[in-house]
Design an enzyme around this catalytic site. Structure first.
Site, PDB file in Angstrom:
ATOM      1  CG  HIS A  33      -1.001  -2.373  -0.821  1.00 23.31           C
ATOM      2  ND1 HIS A  33      -2.191  -3.013  -0.590  1.00 23.31           N
ATOM      3  CD2 HIS A  33      -0.309  -2.438   0.356  1.00 23.31           C
ATOM      4  CE1 HIS A  33      -2.221  -3.474   0.644  1.00 23.31           C
ATOM      5  NE2 HIS A  33      -1.104  -3.117   1.251  1.00 23.31           N
ATOM      6  CG  HIS A  36      -3.777   0.368   1.933  1.00 21.46           C
ATOM      7  ND1 HIS A  36      -2.467   0.210   1.568  1.00 21.46           N
ATOM      8  CD2 HIS A  36      -3.833   0.140   3.269  1.00 21.46           C
ATOM      9  CE1 HIS A  36      -1.747  -0.107   2.622  1.00 21.46           C
ATOM     10  NE2 HIS A  36      -2.544  -0.157   3.670  1.00 21.46           N
ATOM     11  NE  ARG A 190       6.477  -4.812   7.913  1.00 19.06           N
ATOM     12  CZ  ARG A 190       5.532  -4.554   8.829  1.00 19.06           C
ATOM     13  NH1 ARG A 190       4.344  -5.092   8.701  1.00 19.06           N
ATOM     14  NH2 ARG A 190       5.778  -3.748   9.841  1.00 19.06           N
TER      15      ARG A 190
END
Ligand code: PAF
Length: 517
Positions: A33, A36, A190
């Protein structure tokens, strides 16, 4: 871009391509995402070769956790990596990374128990051991100069920094700021588990932390009180089940009762079955102003004036390099004898003190001997850049600079202060000027010093060459921090530039400029 799923492929690629180039590693579990991507972008700026590892590490999941369900999307990750200029993806299978052995068990790395028993360690007892083991393996395989980790996983970051220091792994760990969605929710792989309604509630976690931060900024230093404040903010939202709120020392993870200098306010909470973590650094220190920029942009004059105007200490990094140079000369060590110089510098203690209230008249001490005057000799001037270019010297002095920085209240200038030495500086300035303007200034300086006129074209060429050298050298290259404010000094007087920075400082202090975590 290349993708390897075996250690053999990865090692062979690195053997053939690294030569003398620097390698940056971004370890991930995939499902990339924007958080990162910010790590990868930072790695791209700092290194010639960027390796991203994608491995959902079974060692860091408890049997009750979401190892099976953890999102895996290699094709999408691959496209994203390609877009941001990654050189190599290393995506091994579990068998490749953790080959079965007759014992059905592996050697593992155990971080200090005190660091891993609180916060996330309480509900995830094997987590940090699993992370430390896999990160050690990745570092040993890739042997990067730098590895990048997000501050969102603050406990993980601290554990890895400890691991690298304790096991002498010789890699620089680069902490990267938390990236948030527009709502304030910290980015996490998550987050995709959240339902629409959970997604609208999740940002409350960050706003509860911010409430505590406000109270801290208003003078509340009591940890129990600050923790209670976060819990009270979240109590009315039944769907958010707080697992913990803790205030700890950010390097040791030991709980604090009072935040004297700095504290990590960390939270874990569940929304349904999704576990989210977040944190904020509460810091009570005078600010740091980091001024970077190319040679000839007017940094040193401006920095002195800013120190004087704002009552900050001028951290004269140049004086530190001069002190070591003087010491090397006193000890009769050849400039080329880098190992001997490395030994000398690792035993040297430099301190800077100020006499007057303004903080500008800096006195320099080397191992308790005053060297303020002797380090200004022409002999030292002639040798200082050769000494300052030595990696061991820079490493040792950057460490000393950072230890002063922990108290704040300083302004410093250089080439990598905002990116490397003080990445958490409250105010970062990138001072620049066009090549033409810098050539004109240089010509004027030379004239004033009584030198014959040097042509502008020649000076421009020199400056261009110097810029190229400064920004491409392996150690401490000139780089603008992503969050630095660029000031082009073309057509501005020193007084105008100083005024601009002083005004930015006041804006930062009054919260008008965005606060960093
Ligand atoms: O932060 C993560 O994604 C993981 O814990 C890491 C560092 C890649 C180790 O598996």
């Amino acid at each position: 871009m290349r993708l390897f799923t075996t250690k053999a492929g990865l090692l062979c690629y690195l053997e053939r391509h690294r030569q003398n180039q620097e390698v940056g590693l971004v370890p991930t579990m995939g499902s990339l995402h924007i958080g990162h991507l910010s790590l990868i972008e930072r790695a791209r700026q700092d290194n010639a070769i960027v390796v991203v590892s994608i491995f959902v590490n079974p060692l860091q999941f408890a049997p009750t956790e979401d190892f099976q369900e953890y999102p895996r999307q290699l094709d999408k990750d691959r496209q994203l990596c390609e877009q941001v200029g990654v050189d190599v993806i290393f995506a091994p299978s579990t068998e490749e990374m953790l080959p079965p052995n007759p014992l059905n068990d592996n050697t593992q790395v155990i971080p200090p128990i005190e660091m891993i028993s609180g916060l996330c360690g309480r509900s995830r007892p094997n987590f940090f051991q699993g992370v430390a083991t896999i990160v050690t393996k990745l570092l040993n395989l890739v042997k990067p100069q730098r590895a990048y980790f997000g501050q969102k996983d603050a406990q993980q970051l601290a554990v890895i920094q400890r691991l690298v220091a304790d096991l002498d792994l010789g890699v620089e760990i680069v902490p990267c700021p938390i990236v948030r969605e527009e709502s304030g929710l910290a980015c996490s792989s998550r987050n995709q588990y959240l339902t629409e309604s959970q997604k609208s509630q999740a940002p409350l976690i960050y706003s509860a932390l911010q409430q505590a931060q406000k109270s801290f900024q208003a003078g509340n230093r009591n940890c129990a009180n600050l923790i209670e404040l976060v819990k009270a903010e979240l109590a009315p939202t039944e769907d958010i089940q707080v697992e913990y709120v803790e205030l700890v020392d950010p390097t040791t993870m030991i709980p604090l009762t009072q935040v004297d200098k700095v504290g990590l306010l960390a939270i874990a909470a569940r929304l349904g079955s999704t576990r989210l973590i977040d944190n904020l650094l509460l810091r009570h220190r005078k600010p740091i102003v980091a001024i970077d920029g190319p040679a000839g942009a007017g940094k040193s004059t401006v920095t002195r004036l800013i120190a004087k105007t704002l009552g900050l200490m001028y951290l004269d990094t140049g004086a530190m390099y001069r002190s070591i140079t003087w010491q090397v000369m006193q000890a009769g060590i050849e400039l080329e004898d880098e190992p001997a110089i490395a030994e000398l510098v690792s035993r040297s203690q430099i301190s800077l003190t100020t006499d007057d209230a303004s903080g500008t008249a800096v006195r320099v001490w080397l191992n308790a001997e005053e060297v303020t005057q002797v380090i200004r000799s022409p002999e030292v001037t002639a040798k200082v850049s050769a000494i300052a270019a030595q990696p061991a010297v820079r490493r040792a002095l950057v460490k000393q600079q950072q230890s002063w920085g922990s108290q704040g209240g300083i302004v410093a200038e250089g080439r990598d202060l905002g990116t490397h030495v003080f990445p958490d500086a409250e105010l970062k300035i990138f001072l620049t000027a066009s090549v033409q303007e810098r050539a004109r200034r240089r010509q004027k300086d030379l004239e004033q010093q009584g030198f014959e006129q040097v042509s502008l074209a020649e000076l421009e060429q020199d400056i261009q060459q110097r810029d190229l050298k400064d920004s491409t050298r392996t150690f401490s290259p000139l780089r603008k921090a992503a969050d630095a404010i660029e000031i082009n000094t073309d057509g501005l007087s020193i007084a105008q530039v100083t005024e601009k920075i002083v005004s930015l400082y006041h804006q930062q202090q009054s919260g008008i400029l965005e606060q960093k975590n």
